[in-house]
Design a protein around this motif. Structure first.
Motif, short mmCIF file in Angstrom:
data_model
loop_
_atom_site.label_atom_id
_atom_site.label_comp_id
_atom_site.label_asym_id
_atom_site.label_seq_id
_atom_site.Cartn_x
_atom_site.Cartn_y
_atom_site.Cartn_z
N ARG A 295 0.85 -1.20 0.00
CA ARG A 295 0.00 0.00 0.00
C ARG A 295 0.88 1.24 0.00
O ARG A 295 1.92 1.26 0.64
CB ARG A 295 -0.86 0.07 1.25
N CYS A 296 0.40 2.27 -0.67
CA CYS A 296 1.06 3.57 -0.61
C CYS A 296 1.00 4.04 0.84
O CYS A 296 -0.07 4.03 1.45
CB CYS A 296 0.36 4.57 -1.53
N GLN A 297 2.12 4.45 1.38
CA GLN A 297 2.17 4.88 2.78
C GLN A 297 1.66 6.31 2.97
O GLN A 297 1.61 6.80 4.09
CB GLN A 297 3.59 4.73 3.32
N TYR A 298 1.25 6.95 1.88
CA TYR A 298 0.67 8.28 1.97
C TYR A 298 -0.84 8.25 1.78
O TYR A 298 -1.58 8.80 2.60
CB TYR A 298 1.32 9.22 0.93
N THR B 232 6.89 2.66 0.62
CA THR B 232 6.10 2.38 -0.58
C THR B 232 5.21 3.58 -0.85
O THR B 232 4.56 4.09 0.06
CB THR B 232 5.24 1.12 -0.36
N ALA B 233 5.22 4.03 -2.10
CA ALA B 233 4.38 5.17 -2.49
C ALA B 233 3.83 4.92 -3.89
O ALA B 233 4.50 4.30 -4.73
CB ALA B 233 5.19 6.46 -2.47
N CYS B 234 2.64 5.41 -4.16
CA CYS B 234 2.11 5.32 -5.52
C CYS B 234 2.80 6.41 -6.35
O CYS B 234 3.38 7.35 -5.80
CB CYS B 234 0.59 5.49 -5.53
N CYS C 257 1.55 10.05 -5.51
CA CYS C 257 2.05 10.64 -4.25
C CYS C 257 3.56 10.89 -4.34
O CYS C 257 4.04 11.91 -3.83
CB CYS C 257 1.74 9.73 -3.06
N ASN C 258 4.29 9.98 -4.95
CA ASN C 258 5.73 10.14 -5.06
C ASN C 258 6.05 11.38 -5.89
O ASN C 258 6.94 12.17 -5.54
CB ASN C 258 6.35 8.89 -5.69
N ASP D 1 9.71 5.39 -2.42
CA ASP D 1 9.97 6.79 -2.14
C ASP D 1 11.06 6.90 -1.09
O ASP D 1 11.03 6.19 -0.08
CB ASP D 1 8.70 7.47 -1.63
N LEU E 107 2.56 1.20 -7.64
CA LEU E 107 3.46 1.42 -6.51
C LEU E 107 4.92 1.58 -6.93
O LEU E 107 5.39 0.95 -7.86
CB LEU E 107 3.35 0.26 -5.51
#
Length: 170
Positions: A82-85, A113-115, A118-119, A95, A92
């Motif tokens: 999962r994206c952590q943001y 991990t970031a999408c 978000c990254n 970051d 994914l």
């Protein structure tokens, strides 16, 4: 076939192996079976044997410190894919929480991990500067924690040998 938790003679987690390998170790008296599957059996033409789930070696194996290898796949596992943001599972990437351009290292404690969205939004900023909050701070999992919580391998029968689910193993 399933996987088997292999414990050292002192009951510390050593590795995970296949059922045939574990059965062979037990059959050759190199290990003892501590837990077996209540539903599955190994069958030959004339016999039926319990399928091992946890085994303990009869002789202590000295190993150097065992850590979890830092790979993209293992970081995704640690973060639950999962994206952590924002929490999405889509597109994914990794970051650097403290951007590399600002001295951030490629370590367990600095990768999340970031999408892609978000990254890209975070860019060359820290999460605080970008007004973004991590759902979980990055951390280095221990070998036990990784097997127990993130590998997807752990059977219920393994839990007494892997300890309580907390971060005391870091």
């Amino acid at each position: 076939m399933g996987k088997v938790l292999v414990l050292n003679q002192d009951y510390s987690a050593l590795s995970v192996c296949t059922v045939p390998k574990a059965f062979l170790l037990v059959y050759m008296n190199k290990a003892e079976m501590l837990a077996e599957s209540p539903r599955h059996f190994l069958r030959t033409v004339s016999n039926e044997y319990p399928m091992p789930v946890v085994i303990r070696l009869n002789h202590y194996i000295h190993l150097p410190y065992r850590g979890v290898v830092m790979t993209r796949h293992n970081i995704f596992r640690r973060d639950g894919n999962r994206c952590q943001y924002c929490g999405t599972h889509d597109h994914l990437t990794l970051d650097h929480v403290m951007p590399k351009s600002r001295g951030g290292k490629t370590t367990w404690d600095n990768l999340a991990t970031a999408c892609k969205r978000c990254n890209s939004r975070k860019g060359d900023l820290t999460p605080e500067e970008a007004g973004m909050h991590l759902k979980q701070s990055p951390f280095r999992p221990s070998f036990l924690m990784f097997i127990r919580d993130f590998s997807g391998l752990a059977a219920d029968e393994w839990m007494p040998y892997l300890g309580a689910k907390d971060r005391a193993y870091q």
